[in-house]
Write a protein that holds these residues in place. Structure first.
Motif, PDB file in Angstrom:
ATOM      1  N   PHE A  20      20.045  72.568 -41.721  1.00  0.00           N
ATOM      2  CA  PHE A  20      20.190  71.122 -41.854  1.00  0.00           C
ATOM      3  C   PHE A  20      19.158  70.610 -42.859  1.00  0.00           C
ATOM      4  CE2 PHE A  20      17.146  72.038 -38.583  1.00  0.00           C
ATOM      5  CZ  PHE A  20      16.126  71.118 -38.775  1.00  0.00           C
ATOM      6  N   THR A  21      19.337  69.401 -43.302  1.00  0.00           N
ATOM      7  CA  THR A  21      18.391  68.753 -44.214  1.00  0.00           C
ATOM      8  C   THR A  21      18.069  67.368 -43.689  1.00  0.00           C
ATOM      9  OG1 THR A  21      20.198  67.887 -45.554  1.00  0.00           O
ATOM     10  CG2 THR A  21      19.235  70.007 -46.235  1.00  0.00           C
ATOM     11  N   GLY A  22      17.029  66.771 -44.262  1.00  0.00           N
ATOM     12  CA  GLY A  22      16.693  65.395 -43.947  1.00  0.00           C
ATOM     13  C   GLY A  22      16.042  65.238 -42.595  1.00  0.00           C
ATOM     14  N   PRO A  23      15.664  64.056 -42.223  1.00  0.00           N
ATOM     15  CA  PRO A  23      15.055  63.804 -40.919  1.00  0.00           C
ATOM     16  C   PRO A  23      16.015  64.204 -39.800  1.00  0.00           C
ATOM     17  CG  PRO A  23      14.815  61.898 -42.358  1.00  0.00           C
ATOM     18  CD  PRO A  23      15.781  62.823 -43.029  1.00  0.00           C
ATOM     19  N   ALA A  24      15.466  64.839 -38.788  1.00  0.00           N
ATOM     20  CA  ALA A  24      16.305  65.295 -37.673  1.00  0.00           C
ATOM     21  C   ALA A  24      15.439  65.484 -36.440  1.00  0.00           C
ATOM     22  CB  ALA A  24      17.024  66.593 -38.030  1.00  0.00           C
ATOM     23  N   TYR A  25      16.123  65.508 -35.312  1.00  0.00           N
ATOM     24  CA  TYR A  25      15.442  65.798 -34.046  1.00  0.00           C
ATOM     25  C   TYR A  25      16.091  67.041 -33.453  1.00  0.00           C
ATOM     26  CZ  TYR A  25      13.445  65.255 -29.384  1.00  0.00           C
ATOM     27  OH  TYR A  25      12.762  65.472 -28.211  1.00  0.00           O
ATOM     28  N   LEU A  27      18.840  62.278 -38.243  1.00  0.00           N
ATOM     29  CA  LEU A  27      18.333  60.912 -38.188  1.00  0.00           C
ATOM     30  C   LEU A  27      18.547  60.254 -39.544  1.00  0.00           C
ATOM     31  CD1 LEU A  27      14.948  61.569 -36.344  1.00  0.00           C
ATOM     32  CD2 LEU A  27      17.143  60.941 -35.325  1.00  0.00           C
ATOM     33  N   SER A  28      18.875  58.966 -39.512  1.00  0.00           N
ATOM     34  CA  SER A  28      19.126  58.267 -40.771  1.00  0.00           C
ATOM     35  C   SER A  28      17.846  58.070 -41.566  1.00  0.00           C
ATOM     36  CB  SER A  28      19.793  56.908 -40.484  1.00  0.00           C
ATOM     37  OG  SER A  28      18.968  56.141 -39.606  1.00  0.00           O
ATOM     38  N   THR A  29      16.735  57.794 -40.886  1.00  0.00           N
ATOM     39  CA  THR A  29      15.437  57.599 -41.538  1.00  0.00           C
ATOM     40  C   THR A  29      14.357  58.269 -40.694  1.00  0.00           C
ATOM     41  OG1 THR A  29      15.089  55.504 -40.380  1.00  0.00           O
ATOM     42  CG2 THR A  29      16.125  55.395 -42.569  1.00  0.00           C
ATOM     43  N   ASP A  30      13.151  58.370 -41.251  1.00  0.00           N
ATOM     44  CA  ASP A  30      12.025  58.890 -40.480  1.00  0.00           C
ATOM     45  C   ASP A  30      11.768  57.994 -39.276  1.00  0.00           C
ATOM     46  OD1 ASP A  30      11.768  60.902 -42.251  1.00  0.00           O
ATOM     47  OD2 ASP A  30       9.934  60.179 -43.214  1.00  0.00           O
ATOM     48  N   ALA A  31      11.596  58.631 -38.109  1.00  0.00           N
ATOM     49  CA  ALA A  31      11.433  57.880 -36.867  1.00  0.00           C
ATOM     50  C   ALA A  31      10.014  57.343 -36.755  1.00  0.00           C
ATOM     51  CB  ALA A  31      11.752  58.770 -35.677  1.00  0.00           C
ATOM     52  N   VAL A  67      11.575  66.423 -37.081  1.00  0.00           N
ATOM     53  CA  VAL A  67      11.454  66.826 -38.479  1.00  0.00           C
ATOM     54  C   VAL A  67      11.480  65.571 -39.350  1.00  0.00           C
ATOM     55  CG1 VAL A  67      12.441  68.207 -40.338  1.00  0.00           C
ATOM     56  CG2 VAL A  67      12.624  68.996 -37.965  1.00  0.00           C
ATOM     57  N   LEU A  68      10.387  65.357 -40.083  1.00  0.00           N
ATOM     58  CA  LEU A  68      10.264  64.200 -40.960  1.00  0.00           C
ATOM     59  C   LEU A  68      10.069  64.652 -42.398  1.00  0.00           C
ATOM     60  CD1 LEU A  68       7.887  62.027 -38.724  1.00  0.00           C
ATOM     61  CD2 LEU A  68      10.388  61.994 -38.797  1.00  0.00           C
ATOM     62  N   GLY A  69       9.875  63.691 -43.277  1.00  0.00           N
ATOM     63  CA  GLY A  69       9.700  64.003 -44.696  1.00  0.00           C
ATOM     64  C   GLY A  69       8.274  64.412 -45.008  1.00  0.00           C
ATOM     65  N   ASN A  70       7.812  64.067 -46.181  1.00  0.00           N
ATOM     66  CA  ASN A  70       6.476  64.470 -46.615  1.00  0.00           C
ATOM     67  C   ASN A  70       5.406  63.980 -45.652  1.00  0.00           C
ATOM     68  OD1 ASN A  70       7.216  65.843 -49.015  1.00  0.00           O
ATOM     69  ND2 ASN A  70       7.509  63.862 -50.051  1.00  0.00           N
ATOM     70  N   PHE A  88       6.557  68.197 -40.755  1.00  0.00           N
ATOM     71  CA  PHE A  88       6.745  67.466 -42.006  1.00  0.00           C
ATOM     72  C   PHE A  88       7.269  68.441 -43.061  1.00  0.00           C
ATOM     73  CE2 PHE A  88       3.336  65.168 -39.822  1.00  0.00           C
ATOM     74  CZ  PHE A  88       3.833  63.870 -39.844  1.00  0.00           C
ATOM     75  N   ASN A  89       8.376  68.069 -43.687  1.00  0.00           N
ATOM     76  CA  ASN A  89       9.017  68.936 -44.674  1.00  0.00           C
ATOM     77  C   ASN A  89       8.709  68.444 -46.087  1.00  0.00           C
ATOM     78  OD1 ASN A  89      10.652  70.731 -46.053  1.00  0.00           O
ATOM     79  ND2 ASN A  89      12.537  69.606 -45.591  1.00  0.00           N
ATOM     80  N   ARG A  90       8.011  69.274 -46.845  1.00  0.00           N
ATOM     81  CA  ARG A  90       7.725  68.926 -48.236  1.00  0.00           C
ATOM     82  C   ARG A  90       8.893  69.322 -49.145  1.00  0.00           C
ATOM     83  NH1 ARG A  90       2.130  70.455 -47.123  1.00  0.00           N
ATOM     84  NH2 ARG A  90       0.783  68.626 -47.437  1.00  0.00           N
ATOM     85  N   ASP A  91       9.174  70.608 -49.219  1.00  0.00           N
ATOM     86  CA  ASP A  91      10.225  71.057 -50.137  1.00  0.00           C
ATOM     87  C   ASP A  91      11.010  72.247 -49.601  1.00  0.00           C
ATOM     88  OD1 ASP A  91       8.298  72.961 -50.294  1.00  0.00           O
ATOM     89  OD2 ASP A  91       7.877  72.714 -52.432  1.00  0.00           O
TER      90      ASP A  91
END
Length: 422
Positions: free
Chosen positions: A39-44, A92-96, A128-131, A177-180
């Motif tokens: 999967f990609t992007g923010p997720a739980y 998730l649509s955006t970072d929680a 799982v969030l972004g940077n 936190f996922n960088r790349d």
């Protein structure tokens, strides 16, 4: 030549398959038995491990259908040797800004695994969030983390944080936190994180057994020492009682070892997997935080070593009790052989006495028979003298040794004949 070799290989493969052997497809399927959810992007990500009352009949993984949308959860059920795991990824649509609410209900979990009252082993929630932010502290405080361990993982491609505290819903929370990381690397990295928690919990199932056995092992040690000392001083008449006590203690130790052997063996195997998964994280230090893997290892290894020490102690006690039993049996055997030797010597002495008596009887027999025959000769000589036939006394004197010799030779020949026949 090459054509013949190919035919031979094909024949061998056909024979192997007809006899119930694995085909190449079976080996290949094993390599793909436990795929990650990519999967990609923010997720739980929610991961639950359950232990049924009986070992799972199935093995491998199966995906359950979802709605097909980008935000619909994807669920994976895996059947392991001892337990079953359920993994659900909710996009998730955006970072929680706050920790997500679990999407699993008790009834839904029971329906997924089709078990009656399974035992919960571990429950992990991974957000799982972004940077990662410049300062981790405010984000961790906002999400309710305390005394957090954090590491940069995947060669700096992501960052993982956790305080390893179990919440009221029995969930251990992890922040990633996922960088790349792309979808494939992210799925595998998340899998490593929740497998660390799952296999750590499975390994620690042996710790209650080790604690339960601790006082019993102390009693076994004490009893074994007492029996060892008694073995050195116990008289022959009490060997049977001592043998029964040692046999009873040995049976108790072997029974305890048999009851816990599989559990302690599984603990060692799961601990090895935990160490491998920590190594696969390729973590590095985050300033101001203890490393994720170091935190797990420092609190996990002592428990595993306790189980290993208990298993080793049980094994040594089992060998010691069996060795003491062998020593006592050897001592009893030596005593029995000594008694047998005494009895054999007594029988030999009696046989020698009987031989002496027999020889004495043979001598008396020669004398008695000779006396009887000489008496008959004397009567015969006297009767002949009265009849007018005078016989010289010299004949009587000569007949004495002749009669005795003849009787002795006859008795010896009879004895020899009987010995040869026997």
């Amino acid at each position: 030549m090459q054509h013949a070799l190919c035919l031979l290989v094909a024949d061998i493969a056909g024979i192997w398959t007809s006899q119930g052997g694995f085909m190449t497809a079976d080996f290949n399927a094993e390599l793909h038995a436990r795929p990650s959810i990519y999967f990609t992007g923010p997720a739980y990500v929610e991961h639950i491990a359950l232990m049924p009352s009986a070992p799972p009949a199935l093995h491998g993984s199966r995906y359950l259908s979802d709605g097909g949308g980008s935000e619909d959860p994807r669920t994976q059920v895996e059947h392991h040797t001892e337990f079953v795991t359920i993994t659900r990824v909710t996009q998730l649509s955006t970072d929680a800004d706050e920790w997500p609410v679990s999407g699993f209900s008790v009834s839904e979990i029971a329906a997924l695994v089709d078990m009656d009252a399974p035992r919960l082993i571990s429950r992990v929630g991974i957000l799982v969030l972004g940077n990662p932010p410049e300062e981790l502290g405010p984000t961790l405080s906002k999400l309710g983390f305390r005394d957090t361990a954090a590491s940069s993982i995947g060669g700096g491609a992501a960052q993982v944080c956790s305080d390893f505290r179990v919440q009221d819903d029995h969930t251990s929370r992890v922040l990633l936190f996922n960088r790349d990381l792309n979808a494939y690397r992210l799925g595998r990295m998340v899998r490593r994180v929740y497998e660390i928690e799952t296999y750590r919990s499975m390994a620690l199932l042996g710790l209650p057994e080790a604690r339960r056995l601790a006082p019993l092992l102390g009693n076994y040690d004490k009893n074994l020492l007492e029996l060892t000392n008694r073995n050195q001083t116990t008289p022959t008449t009490e060997h049977k009682k001592l043998l029964e006590e040692i046999s009873g203690l040995s049976a108790q130790i072997i029974s305890a070892a048999a009851e816990t052997r599989n559990r302690f063996g599984a603990t060692a195997a799961y601990a090895k997997i935990v160490e491998e998964r920590i190594g696969e994280l390729r973590e590095s230090h985050v300033p101001g935080f203890q490393r994720f893997g170091v935190f797990v290892a420092r609190r996990f290894r002592p428990a595993v070593r306790t189980c290993e020490a208990t298993a080793l102690r049980l094994d040594k006690l089992s060998h010691a009790s069996m060795h003491l039993l062998d020593l006592l049996q050897t001592r009893i055997q030596v005593e029995i052989e000594h008694q047998n030797a005494i009895q054999i010597q007594a029988m030999a002495d009696r046989a020698a006495t009987q031989v002496k008596i027999q020889r004495a009887v043979e001598g008396f027999s020669i004398i008695a028979i000779s006396y009887y025959l000489l008496s008959l000769l004397k009567v015969a000589f006297e009767a002949a003298d009265h009849a007018g036939y005078h016989i010289s006394p010299l004949v009587m004197l000569v007949s004495i040794p002749l009669v005795i010799g003849a009787v002795a030779i006859s008795i010896l020949r009879v004895k020899h004949a009987l010995s040869a026949h026997a």
